[in-house]
Design a protein around this motif. Sequence first.
Motif, PDB file in Angstrom:
ATOM      1  N   THR A  72     -18.868 -11.144 -53.567  1.00 44.29           N
ATOM      2  CA  THR A  72     -18.213 -11.095 -52.266  1.00 44.29           C
ATOM      3  C   THR A  72     -18.635  -9.834 -51.511  1.00 44.29           C
ATOM      4  OG1 THR A  72     -16.277  -9.957 -53.158  1.00 44.29           O
ATOM      5  CG2 THR A  72     -16.236 -12.371 -53.166  1.00 44.29           C
ATOM      6  N   SER A  73     -18.146  -9.684 -50.309  1.00 44.61           N
ATOM      7  CA  SER A  73     -18.536  -8.543 -49.479  1.00 44.61           C
ATOM      8  C   SER A  73     -18.286  -7.214 -50.173  1.00 44.61           C
ATOM      9  CB  SER A  73     -17.803  -8.589 -48.136  1.00 44.61           C
ATOM     10  OG  SER A  73     -16.419  -8.774 -48.318  1.00 44.61           O
ATOM     11  N   ARG A  74     -17.259  -7.153 -50.991  1.00 43.84           N
ATOM     12  CA  ARG A  74     -16.989  -5.905 -51.714  1.00 43.84           C
ATOM     13  C   ARG A  74     -18.114  -5.571 -52.689  1.00 43.84           C
ATOM     14  NH1 ARG A  74     -10.966  -4.367 -53.558  1.00 43.84           N
ATOM     15  NH2 ARG A  74     -10.731  -5.399 -51.553  1.00 43.84           N
ATOM     16  N   ALA A  75     -18.777  -6.583 -53.217  1.00 39.86           N
ATOM     17  CA  ALA A  75     -19.921  -6.344 -54.106  1.00 39.86           C
ATOM     18  C   ALA A  75     -21.033  -5.619 -53.364  1.00 39.86           C
ATOM     19  CB  ALA A  75     -20.430  -7.666 -54.671  1.00 39.86           C
ATOM     20  N   GLY A  76     -21.247  -5.982 -52.090  1.00 38.55           N
ATOM     21  CA  GLY A  76     -22.252  -5.295 -51.295  1.00 38.55           C
ATOM     22  C   GLY A  76     -21.897  -3.842 -51.065  1.00 38.55           C
ATOM     23  N   ILE A  77     -20.617  -3.594 -50.786  1.00 42.41           N
ATOM     24  CA  ILE A  77     -20.149  -2.215 -50.591  1.00 42.41           C
ATOM     25  C   ILE A  77     -20.385  -1.405 -51.858  1.00 42.41           C
ATOM     26  CG2 ILE A  77     -18.160  -0.743 -50.114  1.00 42.41           C
ATOM     27  CD1 ILE A  77     -16.919  -3.165 -48.618  1.00 42.41           C
ATOM     28  N   GLU A  78     -19.908  -1.946 -52.980  1.00 43.92           N
ATOM     29  CA  GLU A  78     -20.024  -1.204 -54.231  1.00 43.92           C
ATOM     30  C   GLU A  78     -21.473  -0.981 -54.630  1.00 43.92           C
ATOM     31  OE1 GLU A  78     -15.889  -1.547 -56.602  1.00 43.92           O
ATOM     32  OE2 GLU A  78     -17.642  -2.513 -57.478  1.00 43.92           O
ATOM     33  N   ALA A  79     -22.309  -1.992 -54.438  1.00 44.03           N
ATOM     34  CA  ALA A  79     -23.710  -1.839 -54.829  1.00 44.03           C
ATOM     35  C   ALA A  79     -24.348  -0.675 -54.084  1.00 44.03           C
ATOM     36  CB  ALA A  79     -24.466  -3.133 -54.560  1.00 44.03           C
ATOM     37  N   ILE A  80     -24.118  -0.588 -52.788  1.00 45.58           N
ATOM     38  CA  ILE A  80     -24.726   0.491 -52.001  1.00 45.58           C
ATOM     39  C   ILE A  80     -24.162   1.849 -52.411  1.00 45.58           C
ATOM     40  CG2 ILE A  80     -24.839   1.505 -49.688  1.00 45.58           C
ATOM     41  CD1 ILE A  80     -25.138  -1.353 -48.600  1.00 45.58           C
ATOM     42  N   LEU A  81     -22.835   1.955 -52.477  1.00 44.25           N
ATOM     43  CA  LEU A  81     -22.236   3.266 -52.746  1.00 44.25           C
ATOM     44  C   LEU A  81     -22.479   3.715 -54.179  1.00 44.25           C
ATOM     45  CD1 LEU A  81     -18.859   3.121 -50.758  1.00 44.25           C
ATOM     46  CD2 LEU A  81     -21.183   3.627 -49.978  1.00 44.25           C
ATOM     47  N   LEU A  82     -22.343   2.815 -55.130  1.00 44.54           N
ATOM     48  CA  LEU A  82     -22.571   3.191 -56.530  1.00 44.54           C
ATOM     49  C   LEU A  82     -24.030   3.525 -56.808  1.00 44.54           C
ATOM     50  CD1 LEU A  82     -20.333   0.532 -58.310  1.00 44.54           C
ATOM     51  CD2 LEU A  82     -19.889   2.979 -58.197  1.00 44.54           C
ATOM     52  N   SER A  83     -24.942   2.942 -56.035  1.00 45.94           N
ATOM     53  CA  SER A  83     -26.366   3.192 -56.249  1.00 45.94           C
ATOM     54  C   SER A  83     -26.860   4.455 -55.556  1.00 45.94           C
ATOM     55  CB  SER A  83     -27.189   1.995 -55.744  1.00 45.94           C
ATOM     56  OG  SER A  83     -26.894   0.830 -56.462  1.00 45.94           O
ATOM     57  N   ALA A  84     -26.099   4.939 -54.578  1.00 43.18           N
ATOM     58  CA  ALA A  84     -26.583   6.064 -53.770  1.00 43.18           C
ATOM     59  C   ALA A  84     -25.844   7.371 -54.035  1.00 43.18           C
ATOM     60  CB  ALA A  84     -26.479   5.717 -52.284  1.00 43.18           C
ATOM     61  N   ILE A  85     -24.539   7.283 -54.279  1.00 43.38           N
ATOM     62  CA  ILE A  85     -23.724   8.500 -54.394  1.00 43.38           C
ATOM     63  C   ILE A  85     -23.791   9.069 -55.797  1.00 43.38           C
ATOM     64  CG2 ILE A  85     -21.380   9.428 -54.248  1.00 43.38           C
ATOM     65  CD1 ILE A  85     -20.783   7.305 -52.117  1.00 43.38           C
ATOM     66  N   CYS A  86     -24.040  10.355 -55.882  1.00 38.87           N
ATOM     67  CA  CYS A  86     -24.019  11.062 -57.156  1.00 38.87           C
ATOM     68  C   CYS A  86     -22.705  11.831 -57.303  1.00 38.87           C
ATOM     69  CB  CYS A  86     -25.175  12.061 -57.242  1.00 38.87           C
ATOM     70  SG  CYS A  86     -26.791  11.282 -57.401  1.00 38.87           S
ATOM     71  N   PRO A  87     -22.271  12.062 -58.532  1.00 41.50           N
ATOM     72  CA  PRO A  87     -21.068  12.877 -58.728  1.00 41.50           C
ATOM     73  C   PRO A  87     -21.193  14.220 -58.013  1.00 41.50           C
ATOM     74  CG  PRO A  87     -21.714  11.852 -60.780  1.00 41.50           C
ATOM     75  CD  PRO A  87     -22.816  11.569 -59.802  1.00 41.50           C
ATOM     76  N   GLY A  88     -20.154  14.575 -57.275  1.00 37.51           N
ATOM     77  CA  GLY A  88     -20.141  15.845 -56.550  1.00 37.51           C
ATOM     78  C   GLY A  88     -20.637  15.774 -55.124  1.00 37.51           C
ATOM     79  N   ASP A  89     -21.255  14.660 -54.729  1.00 38.21           N
ATOM     80  CA  ASP A  89     -21.702  14.522 -53.334  1.00 38.21           C
ATOM     81  C   ASP A  89     -20.510  14.560 -52.388  1.00 38.21           C
ATOM     82  OD1 ASP A  89     -24.378  14.322 -53.917  1.00 38.21           O
ATOM     83  OD2 ASP A  89     -24.462  12.128 -53.790  1.00 38.21           O
ATOM     84  N   LYS A  90     -20.674  15.269 -51.280  1.00 43.01           N
ATOM     85  CA  LYS A  90     -19.632  15.292 -50.252  1.00 43.01           C
ATOM     86  C   LYS A  90     -19.728  14.042 -49.381  1.00 43.01           C
ATOM     87  CE  LYS A  90     -18.985  20.278 -49.609  1.00 43.01           C
ATOM     88  NZ  LYS A  90     -19.065  21.378 -48.608  1.00 43.01           N
ATOM     89  N   VAL A  91     -18.597  13.401 -49.205  1.00 49.99           N
ATOM     90  CA  VAL A  91     -18.537  12.166 -48.436  1.00 49.99           C
ATOM     91  C   VAL A  91     -17.429  12.290 -47.396  1.00 49.99           C
ATOM     92  CG1 VAL A  91     -17.925   9.725 -48.582  1.00 49.99           C
ATOM     93  CG2 VAL A  91     -19.433  10.717 -50.294  1.00 49.99           C
ATOM     94  N   LEU A  92     -17.715  11.861 -46.182  1.00 51.08           N
ATOM     95  CA  LEU A  92     -16.700  11.808 -45.122  1.00 51.08           C
ATOM     96  C   LEU A  92     -16.399  10.351 -44.810  1.00 51.08           C
ATOM     97  CD1 LEU A  92     -14.920  13.006 -42.874  1.00 51.08           C
ATOM     98  CD2 LEU A  92     -16.955  13.052 -41.402  1.00 51.08           C
ATOM     99  N   VAL A  93     -15.111   9.989 -44.834  1.00 46.22           N
ATOM    100  CA  VAL A  93     -14.690   8.617 -44.539  1.00 46.22           C
ATOM    101  C   VAL A  93     -13.656   8.647 -43.409  1.00 46.22           C
ATOM    102  CG1 VAL A  93     -13.807   6.452 -45.457  1.00 46.22           C
ATOM    103  CG2 VAL A  93     -14.986   8.053 -46.986  1.00 46.22           C
ATOM    104  N   PRO A  94     -14.059   8.299 -42.187  1.00 42.87           N
ATOM    105  CA  PRO A  94     -13.085   8.140 -41.101  1.00 42.87           C
ATOM    106  C   PRO A  94     -12.345   6.810 -41.283  1.00 42.87           C
ATOM    107  CG  PRO A  94     -15.291   8.654 -40.262  1.00 42.87           C
ATOM    108  CD  PRO A  94     -15.433   8.221 -41.687  1.00 42.87           C
ATOM    109  N   VAL A  95     -11.021   6.854 -41.364  1.00 44.62           N
ATOM    110  CA  VAL A  95     -10.216   5.672 -41.691  1.00 44.62           C
ATOM    111  C   VAL A  95      -9.344   5.291 -40.504  1.00 44.62           C
ATOM    112  CG1 VAL A  95      -8.398   4.769 -43.188  1.00 44.62           C
ATOM    113  CG2 VAL A  95     -10.199   6.222 -44.149  1.00 44.62           C
ATOM    114  N   PHE A  96      -9.482   4.046 -40.054  1.00 45.45           N
ATOM    115  CA  PHE A  96      -8.607   3.545 -38.984  1.00 45.45           C
ATOM    116  C   PHE A  96      -7.946   2.227 -39.376  1.00 45.45           C
ATOM    117  CE2 PHE A  96     -12.877   2.014 -38.288  1.00 45.45           C
ATOM    118  CZ  PHE A  96     -12.754   0.719 -37.807  1.00 45.45           C
ATOM    119  N   GLY A  97      -7.957   1.923 -40.694  1.00 39.99           N
ATOM    120  CA  GLY A  97      -7.324   0.714 -41.189  1.00 39.99           C
ATOM    121  C   GLY A  97      -7.467   0.631 -42.692  1.00 39.99           C
ATOM    122  N   ARG A  98      -6.973  -0.449 -43.265  1.00 38.57           N
ATOM    123  CA  ARG A  98      -6.910  -0.604 -44.715  1.00 38.57           C
ATOM    124  C   ARG A  98      -8.270  -0.502 -45.394  1.00 38.57           C
ATOM    125  NH1 ARG A  98      -7.298  -5.789 -48.415  1.00 38.57           N
ATOM    126  NH2 ARG A  98      -6.619  -4.882 -50.375  1.00 38.57           N
TER     127      ARG A  98
END
Length: 414
Positions: A72-98
């Motif tokens: 599902t669409s969440r698989a696409g999200i996880e694949a990208i983030l889990l494949s790119a982000i390393c432990p300790g990387d700084k990430v900014l997430v602007p949140v305007f909904g769930r």
Amino acid sequence: MDINRYSQINPPQRLLMGPGPINADPRVLRAMSTQLIGQYDPVMTHYMNEVMELYRKIFCTDNYWTMLINGTSRAGIEAILLSAICPGDKVLVPVFGRFGYLLCEIAHRCRAKVNLLETQWGTVFTPDQIEDEIKKIKPKFLLIVHGDTSTTMIQPLKDIGEICKKYHVIFYTDATASIGGNELETDLWGLDAVSAGMQKCLGGPSGTAPITISHQMKEIIRHRKCVEKGIRTVEHKDGDGEIIYSNYFDISMIMDYWGPERLNHHTEATTALFGARECARVILKDGLKKNIARHKLHGDAMLKGIQGMGLKLFGNIEHKMHNILGVIIPKGVNGEQVRKFMLEDFGIEIGTSFGPLHGKIWRIGTMGYNARKDCVLQTLACLEQVLNLVGFPMIPGAAVESALEHYSLENIHV
């Protein structure tokens, strides 16, 4: 075990007018009923190449690595983030909904240093707000939802890509709810990675996640190394503090499967690929811009009908997605009772929402195959009948009349 207790699947007819999933286009269902072929059959690999070509047009990109994640669409999200982000990387997430909080959760699982920027639900961010936060935090990644169905708002991205480029930030967006029905320009807006889903404006069933990644993002993924034995992999931390490695969501391995090497990674979901190909083919046959205009036309007609009914809308309407509308449930009206009557008596599904909006708004979608005049008018007429039944005062027929007036002004007669 009495096997006779299990009859053949025969779900009821429903008109899905909520935030998704929607009724799949019959052409997509027909494509998905096609017989299977082997994953390395030249015909199959040719279809995979066609899918890559078609979705480059859907994403408005020249990115070679534009492909499908099976899930599902969440698989696409996880694949990208889990494949790119390393432990300790700084990430900014602007949140305007769930669904912004979902990006935060996944980033935390990547062991990133997650920085949250929030705004009131029903609003979105200005480029200046995001630039100020980037200057302060200096993140490696900016993760943001394009259209969040929980609030029905869409975040303008046009100017954010230049900001990310200026400060050397990798720019990812989740376009699950927006792609195909709202403008999304991957290359023009400087997006490094985008993931999507089939079950909304693309007009298919959930279960496949189209993604696209830029050359820069590809290099980050390809050169990501595990600290153990120098093996490239995806990792996150479980509740016991142990490192877990994901093979299934390792995009670098998936690229080897979709690329010319055709290295075995998994067995491609043939039926899902046929459906995803048909979704893109149908949209591009009519024209992507025309498809977006269709979503706006019918979304605006639904909006006019709801207003004609005397109901109020949620959030800043200037930033509403074309394909979904938040309707404030009137005082004294039991929102779940209305949804129950709509579903059981009229066979129409509309949605509620999450968190602070649960039980306070209905979410009514006009997307994909259901972005049609007859679907809009049927939903409005039935909602009006149900609201009359529960004692909400209104002028009979006003909703449909307002929608028809909108269609008349737009010279739409079908």
